[in-house]
Design a protein around this motif. Structure first.
Motif, short mmCIF file in Angstrom:
data_model
loop_
_atom_site.label_atom_id
_atom_site.label_comp_id
_atom_site.label_asym_id
_atom_site.label_seq_id
_atom_site.Cartn_x
_atom_site.Cartn_y
_atom_site.Cartn_z
N MET A 19 0.85 -1.19 0.00
CA MET A 19 0.00 0.00 0.00
C MET A 19 0.89 1.25 0.00
O MET A 19 1.76 1.39 0.85
N ARG A 20 0.62 2.14 -0.97
CA ARG A 20 1.44 3.35 -1.10
C ARG A 20 0.77 4.49 -0.35
O ARG A 20 -0.44 4.72 -0.50
N LEU A 21 1.56 5.24 0.47
CA LEU A 21 1.00 6.34 1.25
C LEU A 21 1.55 7.66 0.78
O LEU A 21 2.73 7.76 0.45
N LEU A 22 0.68 8.68 0.78
CA LEU A 22 1.15 10.03 0.48
C LEU A 22 1.78 10.59 1.75
O LEU A 22 1.16 10.59 2.80
N ALA A 23 3.04 11.02 1.66
CA ALA A 23 3.72 11.48 2.88
C ALA A 23 4.00 12.98 2.88
O ALA A 23 3.85 13.63 3.90
N VAL A 24 4.42 13.53 1.75
CA VAL A 24 4.84 14.94 1.71
C VAL A 24 4.41 15.54 0.38
O VAL A 24 4.54 14.90 -0.67
N ARG A 25 3.93 16.78 0.44
CA ARG A 25 3.66 17.53 -0.81
C ARG A 25 4.30 18.90 -0.70
O ARG A 25 4.51 19.41 0.40
N GLY A 26 4.59 19.50 -1.83
CA GLY A 26 5.17 20.84 -1.80
C GLY A 26 5.42 21.34 -3.20
O GLY A 26 4.99 20.74 -4.19
N ARG A 27 6.13 22.49 -3.27
CA ARG A 27 6.40 23.11 -4.56
C ARG A 27 7.88 23.48 -4.62
O ARG A 27 8.48 23.82 -3.60
N ALA A 28 8.48 23.40 -5.81
CA ALA A 28 9.87 23.83 -6.00
C ALA A 28 9.90 25.33 -6.27
O ALA A 28 9.06 25.85 -7.04
N TYR A 29 10.88 26.01 -5.61
CA TYR A 29 11.03 27.46 -5.77
C TYR A 29 12.41 27.79 -6.34
O TYR A 29 13.30 26.93 -6.33
N PRO A 30 12.63 29.02 -6.79
CA PRO A 30 13.92 29.37 -7.42
C PRO A 30 15.14 29.05 -6.57
O PRO A 30 16.17 28.64 -7.10
N SER A 31 15.04 29.19 -5.24
CA SER A 31 16.20 28.91 -4.37
C SER A 31 16.54 27.42 -4.34
O SER A 31 17.59 27.03 -3.81
N ASP A 32 15.69 26.55 -4.86
CA ASP A 32 15.92 25.10 -4.87
C ASP A 32 16.65 24.65 -6.13
O ASP A 32 16.95 23.45 -6.29
N LEU A 33 16.92 25.60 -7.05
CA LEU A 33 17.43 25.20 -8.37
C LEU A 33 18.96 25.20 -8.45
O LEU A 33 19.63 25.99 -7.80
N ASN A 34 19.49 24.30 -9.28
CA ASN A 34 20.92 24.28 -9.57
C ASN A 34 21.20 25.21 -10.77
O ASN A 34 20.26 25.75 -11.36
N PRO A 35 22.48 25.39 -11.15
CA PRO A 35 22.77 26.30 -12.26
C PRO A 35 22.15 25.87 -13.60
O PRO A 35 22.00 26.67 -14.51
N ALA A 36 21.75 24.60 -13.69
CA ALA A 36 21.09 24.13 -14.92
C ALA A 36 19.61 24.49 -14.94
O ALA A 36 18.91 24.23 -15.93
N GLY A 37 19.12 25.04 -13.83
CA GLY A 37 17.71 25.48 -13.81
C GLY A 37 16.74 24.41 -13.35
O GLY A 37 15.53 24.61 -13.39
N THR A 38 17.28 23.27 -12.91
CA THR A 38 16.41 22.23 -12.34
C THR A 38 16.77 22.04 -10.87
O THR A 38 17.78 22.55 -10.40
N VAL A 39 15.93 21.30 -10.17
CA VAL A 39 16.09 21.19 -8.72
C VAL A 39 17.33 20.36 -8.35
O VAL A 39 17.63 19.36 -9.00
N PHE A 40 18.05 20.77 -7.30
CA PHE A 40 19.22 20.05 -6.79
C PHE A 40 18.85 18.63 -6.36
O PHE A 40 17.81 18.42 -5.71
N GLY A 41 19.75 17.67 -6.66
CA GLY A 41 19.52 16.29 -6.24
C GLY A 41 19.44 16.17 -4.72
O GLY A 41 18.64 15.39 -4.19
N GLY A 42 20.27 16.93 -4.01
CA GLY A 42 20.27 16.86 -2.54
C GLY A 42 18.96 17.33 -1.94
O GLY A 42 18.50 16.81 -0.92
N TRP A 43 18.34 18.31 -2.59
CA TRP A 43 17.03 18.82 -2.14
C TRP A 43 16.00 17.71 -2.28
O TRP A 43 15.18 17.47 -1.39
N VAL A 44 16.06 17.01 -3.42
CA VAL A 44 15.11 15.91 -3.67
C VAL A 44 15.30 14.81 -2.62
O VAL A 44 14.34 14.32 -2.02
#
Ligand SMILES: CC(C)(COP(=O)(O)OP(=O)(O)OC[C@H]1O[C@@H](n2cnc3c(N)ncnc32)[C@H](O)[C@@H]1OP(=O)(O)O)[C@@H](O)C(=O)NCCC(=O)NCCS
Length: 134
Positions: free
Chosen positions: A1-26
């Protein structure tokens, strides 16, 4: 059974220089989501011992709304393994697609930080699928 645990949104401060979210943040979001799943079944302290099969399948972009799902897949003598999926909702189609998955393994520990048996610290009310893993 899969449970929903966390929801949220990515913001500009979460991005790497390539413009996508940092792996460590994920990974931090996934670790926290997995820890919530562990908290739901034990009343002990626990620590992350290993992360495996980590796969960044698709990038997460600024403004994306993500959801992290967890599933308990294995209960060992002192460890609990959680499969974690992060999905993102497409802003036009509103459909979710997988972006990252991994297996997080936790060890239940005593006050000195030594491993302790999961069976001794299980909550009394457990979903049936968790009982079947013990
Ligand atoms: C987690 C910790 C208490 C385990 O101590 P240890 O002496 O290695 O414990 P053990 O060898 O008895 O192993 C305990 C369990 O972890 C598992 N384990 C240990 N090392 C592992 C590794 N590298 N990969 C996968 N599983 C591992 C063992 O298989 C065992 O599981 P089981 O009892 O269900 O069979 C210790 O390694 C530790 O404190 N690590 C630091 C944790 C931490 O700071 N995490 C980051 C922040 S939460």
């Amino acid at each position: 059974m899969r449970l929903l645990a966390v929801r949220g949104r990515a913001y500009p401060s979460d991005l790497n220089p390539a413009g996508t979210v940092f792996g460590g943040w994920v990974m931090a979001k996934m670790d926290k989501a997995a820890s919530i799943a562990v908290d739901e079944i034990v009343f002990s302290k626990f620590v992350t011992v290993a992360v495996s099969d980590l796969h960044f399948k698709k990038p997460i972009r600024n403004g994306d709304i993500f959801t992290v799902y967890t599933k308990i897949t294995h209960i060992g003598r002192t460890s609990i393994t959680i499969h974690v999926d992060m999905e993102v909702k497409h802003h036009v189609s509103n459909r979710e697609y997988p972006v990252t998955e991994a297996a997080f393994k936790f060890v239940t520990v005593d006050d000195q930080g030594y491993p302790r048996e999961v069976r001794e610290v299980l909550r009394s009310e457990l979903p049936q699928y968790v009982r079947e893993l013990v």
